[in-house]
Design an enzyme around this catalytic site. Structure first.
Site, PDB file in Angstrom:
ATOM      1  N   ARG A 140      -6.725   5.768 -10.951  1.00 11.37           N
ATOM      2  CA  ARG A 140      -5.418   6.409 -10.966  1.00 11.37           C
ATOM      3  C   ARG A 140      -5.483   7.605 -11.920  1.00 11.37           C
ATOM      4  O   ARG A 140      -6.268   7.606 -12.869  1.00 11.37           O
ATOM      5  CB  ARG A 140      -4.343   5.436 -11.450  1.00 11.37           C
ATOM      6  N   LYS A 164      -3.184  -0.924 -15.185  1.00  8.25           N
ATOM      7  CA  LYS A 164      -1.813  -1.369 -15.358  1.00  8.25           C
ATOM      8  C   LYS A 164      -1.791  -2.760 -15.984  1.00  8.25           C
ATOM      9  O   LYS A 164      -2.592  -3.618 -15.646  1.00  8.25           O
ATOM     10  CB  LYS A 164      -1.090  -1.403 -14.003  1.00  8.25           C
ATOM     11  N   HIS A 235      -3.278  11.147  -6.118  1.00 11.57           N
ATOM     12  CA  HIS A 235      -3.323   9.849  -5.443  1.00 11.57           C
ATOM     13  C   HIS A 235      -4.028   9.938  -4.087  1.00 11.57           C
ATOM     14  O   HIS A 235      -4.554   8.935  -3.591  1.00 11.57           O
ATOM     15  CB  HIS A 235      -1.911   9.294  -5.271  1.00 11.57           C
ATOM     16  N   ARG A 238      -7.521   8.921  -4.531  1.00 10.98           N
ATOM     17  CA  ARG A 238      -7.640   7.461  -4.640  1.00 10.98           C
ATOM     18  C   ARG A 238      -7.573   6.822  -3.253  1.00 10.98           C
ATOM     19  O   ARG A 238      -8.354   5.912  -2.942  1.00 10.98           O
ATOM     20  CB  ARG A 238      -6.514   6.945  -5.537  1.00 10.98           C
ATOM     21  N   HIS A 261      -6.229  -3.497  -7.981  1.00  8.83           N
ATOM     22  CA  HIS A 261      -5.044  -4.127  -7.413  1.00  8.83           C
ATOM     23  C   HIS A 261      -5.022  -5.601  -7.779  1.00  8.83           C
ATOM     24  O   HIS A 261      -6.012  -6.308  -7.592  1.00  8.83           O
ATOM     25  CB  HIS A 261      -5.053  -4.011  -5.884  1.00  8.83           C
ATOM     26  N   TYR A 270      -4.926  -0.174   3.540  1.00  6.88           N
ATOM     27  CA  TYR A 270      -6.027   0.715   3.920  1.00  6.88           C
ATOM     28  C   TYR A 270      -6.738   0.265   5.188  1.00  6.88           C
ATOM     29  O   TYR A 270      -7.360   1.078   5.872  1.00  6.88           O
ATOM     30  CB  TYR A 270      -7.022   0.834   2.757  1.00  6.88           C
TER      31      TYR A 270
END
Length: 291
Positions: A140, A164, A235, A238, A261, A270
């Site tokens: 990210r 995150k 993004h 990514r 994730h 995806y």
């Protein structure tokens, strides 16, 4: 007391939110304050619901409205926790249904054009590293700006990323990135640094840590110099990383780990991208695919 400023200081200094998130919250709260035209401590659930209806009436997308709801929920949760209000008017506000939108990715021939142009100019070594790192690792933009030199294991071609929720993972890079990385560290980065001490990998023209907005601006300028007619954001790189891995045969669980994730559901989108691409190829190539 300016409650919006208090909240913004909180998310910036205490929560360490990215510059992009900070500016987004600031804009959303300013718009909401202008709409309600009343003391923010006196706002009711109905005030928020009427505001959201106005947003929908002006054809705002569900994703945009959801972001604004998230801002209001965070803001009023903060006010409640700090005892500025007794009741949180945003606590029971529901999000609209998510729109089914596939992530946009960059075709490889367009990506090569971007990489070629990124090498131009005084800051070419840094700018090409930005593009190469984002595409090679799938990080990210908020993670990219926080990479420090000591996060990189040059012998193993891997980088420690704090994602995150303080979720730590390792991403990998190949020989192309290694070459650009070495050039940047041994040349331009030293010049940018000057007499300063800075542990961060990507620096701005003043030798300070670059911001997420700075990265986005660099990418915008690069795209303007290319001949491609597509919208590219940090993004997008990514998304391209994930899509190209799956196209190349990488399994979904591995892509999930590389992207950081927590849920496989976030990664499964995806597979729809690759399925749509395969369907398009099939329709163009198979002689009996047309009705």
């Amino acid at each position: 007391m300016n409650y919006i400023d208090e909240f913004l200081n909180y998310i910036k200094n205490d929560k360490n939110y990215s510059d992009l998130t900070y500016e987004s919250y600031k804009k959303d709260l300013s718009e909401f304050k202008s709409y309600v035209s009343k003391d923010l401590l006196m706002v009711t659930k109905n005030d928020i619901k009427f505001y959201l209806q106005v947003l929908f009436d002006h054809d705002n997308q569900n994703s945009t409205v959801s972001r604004k709801i998230s801002t209001l929920k965070s803001f009023y949760k903060y006010l409640k926790n700090e005892d500025f209000i007794l009741i949180n008017p945003a606590s029971n506000i529901k999000y609209p249904k998510k729109e089914k939108r596939l992530p946009k990715f960059i075709q490889y021939n367009d990506l090569e054009k971007i990489l070629v142009v990124s090498k131009n100019g005084t800051f070419g070594e840094r700018n090409s590293l930005i593009i190469e790192l984002m595409y090679s690792t799938g990080v990210r933009v908020s993670e990219l700006v926080n990479i420090k030199i000591n996060d990189i294991d040059f012998s193993k071609h891997q980088i420690r990323i704090m994602g995150k929720g303080s979720y730590e993972r390792y991403v990998f890079y190949g020989d192309y990135t290694d070459e650009i990385l070495s050039k940047y560290i041994n040349n331009l980065r030293i010049k940018l640094l000057g007499n300063k001490n800075n542990d961060y990998l990507i620096l701005n023209k003043d030798g300070d840590k670059i911001t997420t907005r700075g990265i986005a601006k660099i990418i915008d300028n690069i795209i303007k110099e290319t001949s491609i007619n597509i919208s590219v954001s940090p993004h997008s790189l990514r998304h391209t990383f994930a899509t190209h891995l799956l196209d190349g045969g990488c399994d979904l669980r591995s892509v999930q780990e590389l992207l950081g994730h927590k849920s496989i559901n976030s990664t499964e989108v995806y597979t729809h991208v690759t399925s749509e691409r395969l369907k398009s190829v099939y329709i163009k190539a198979h002689p009996r695919s047309r009705i």
